[in-house]
Motif scaffolding. Sequence first.
Motif, PDB file in Angstrom:
ATOM      1  N   LEU A   1      -7.588  12.705  -3.706  1.00 16.35           N
ATOM      2  CA  LEU A   1      -7.160  11.331  -3.168  1.00 16.35           C
ATOM      3  C   LEU A   1      -6.036  11.613  -1.971  1.00 16.35           C
TER       4      LEU A   1
ATOM      5  N   VAL B   1      -2.813   5.981   4.405  1.00 15.43           N
ATOM      6  CA  VAL B   1      -1.876   5.022   3.992  1.00 15.43           C
ATOM      7  C   VAL B   1      -0.351   5.224   4.459  1.00 15.43           C
ATOM      8  N   ILE B   2       0.010   6.387   4.125  1.00 15.53           N
ATOM      9  CA  ILE B   2       1.389   6.942   4.451  1.00 15.53           C
ATOM     10  C   ILE B   2       1.836   7.114   6.091  1.00 15.53           C
TER      11      ILE B   2
ATOM     12  N   CYS C   1       1.150   4.076  -3.052  1.00 19.16           N
ATOM     13  CA  CYS C   1       0.921   5.389  -2.881  1.00 19.16           C
ATOM     14  C   CYS C   1       1.998   6.430  -3.392  1.00 19.16           C
ATOM     15  N   CYS C   2       3.060   5.856  -2.859  1.00 21.61           N
ATOM     16  CA  CYS C   2       4.193   6.587  -3.373  1.00 21.61           C
ATOM     17  C   CYS C   2       4.642   6.669  -4.600  1.00 21.61           C
TER      18      CYS C   2
ATOM     19  N   ILE D   1      -6.800   9.462   1.065  1.00 22.06           N
ATOM     20  CA  ILE D   1      -6.440   8.085   1.016  1.00 22.06           C
ATOM     21  C   ILE D   1      -4.861   8.249   1.458  1.00 22.06           C
ATOM     22  N   MET D   2      -4.098   9.089   0.923  1.00 23.18           N
ATOM     23  CA  MET D   2      -2.755   9.238   1.147  1.00 23.18           C
ATOM     24  C   MET D   2      -2.399   9.374   2.743  1.00 23.18           C
TER      25      MET D   2
ATOM     26  N   SER E   1       0.812  -1.297  -0.019  1.00 23.15           N
ATOM     27  CA  SER E   1       0.133  -0.150   0.069  1.00 23.15           C
ATOM     28  C   SER E   1       0.996   1.282  -0.028  1.00 23.15           C
TER      29      SER E   1
END
Length: 448
Positions: free
Chosen positions: A187, A194-195, A25-26, A190-191, A21
Amino acid sequence: MNVYALQKFLDRSNFKRFHYSLLFCCLFIISFEGYDLVVYGSVVPTLIKEWSLSPVQAGVIGSYGLFGMMFGSIILSSLADRFGRKKLLIVSVIFFSSFTTISGFANGPVLFSWCRFLAGIGFGGALPTVITILSEYIPKEKRNKAITLALCGNQVGGILAPIVSVLFLSSIGWRSILWFAAIPLLLIPIMNKVIPESIHFLTRNGKVDVIEKTLNKIDKGYKEKLQEEYNDSESKSPSVSFFALFKNKLALSTFLFCAVYFMSLLMIYGLNTWLPKLMEQSGYPLVSSLGFAISLNGGALIGTIILGVMADRKGSKKLLMGMYILGAVCLALLGIKSNSFLLYSLVSITGVCTMGAQSLLNAFVSQYYPNDVRSTGIGLANGIGRLGGMLGPTLGGMLLSFNIPITLCFIAFALPGLFASIFLIFVKKSSSNESLSYQESMKVNFNK
């Protein structure tokens, strides 16, 4: 438990859903950073005609984004080490996406140039922070491959920009190509989910609950495994300093990395800005010239993945030196008339040896510096390198304005590759191969 044990645990962890994930994302962030960076090269032939720009003016506008990138690389990366890498990464994404989108509403070169500069600040902050977060959380045996894969986003964006241009430039216009950059803004939530925040930043600030929550996503049995990595050392006060880059025998390598980045980015941004125009000057139609830009980035995309695998097995330094030399040779040969197959092959190899090598260089440098100054080190090298990136578009504009033969134009962009290879010869072996913190013995108690 000290930060040394934490990093050892992360280095030796298994590659799981958390890592996939984070990597995806990155990759997404770098892809849109790459798109926003090179999209100017896709629209510059249209802007030259619409705004009656000279090649030098167009080159200078192309340099504004890289000028902002220099500030972002140095300033935001330093702030990331002090105030949190995740926060600065989100801010960077907002900057480059927002101002690239706004540039699509510009009615003249002044507003457009300001938007490129402000977007550049976001460009400069995003890349070093992504590299640093991946360097901390990705298991050591997968690290080179993961970082180079994430940095393939530069090539994904580089391919996407000319494709979008081919599809929409003639029908909707150049502004729509810039509005496409707004997608990452949708987004951001979401970032943010996740990060993870830097484990070293969290440790320095005693954020035990956040650390435990993050480690639990990686391995639910983290407490037992951390105990195995426990290294009982005396605690030291945290110290994050820009000047640490010039201590502990790092000074020479720091200067050399800055020089290598300067030469490398001069080639990359000079080509991304002017390759379509140079090919158009050579007699190819604009759509076909955009095809060369796709080939340049497509070759870099495939080559970057291969280079990441090779670097994990063979090491990075000699591989980088060879890539820069080969890239210089192929670049010089581009100025010679040849058949289409050979021409596209040379463009693809050039992409591997410039943009692909730059991704590998970022991975190499990210593991050269200790954790506490990793973002600062990468940020400084990228920041100084942006001076070369700024020079590339301007140099291309000057060469075209003086009607320099196309062969000499390509040779001018090839020479920096030879210099980059020479500078790498003098980079000393890292004294921090384990990528440990300067304050390895800082402790955080995980027992409730």
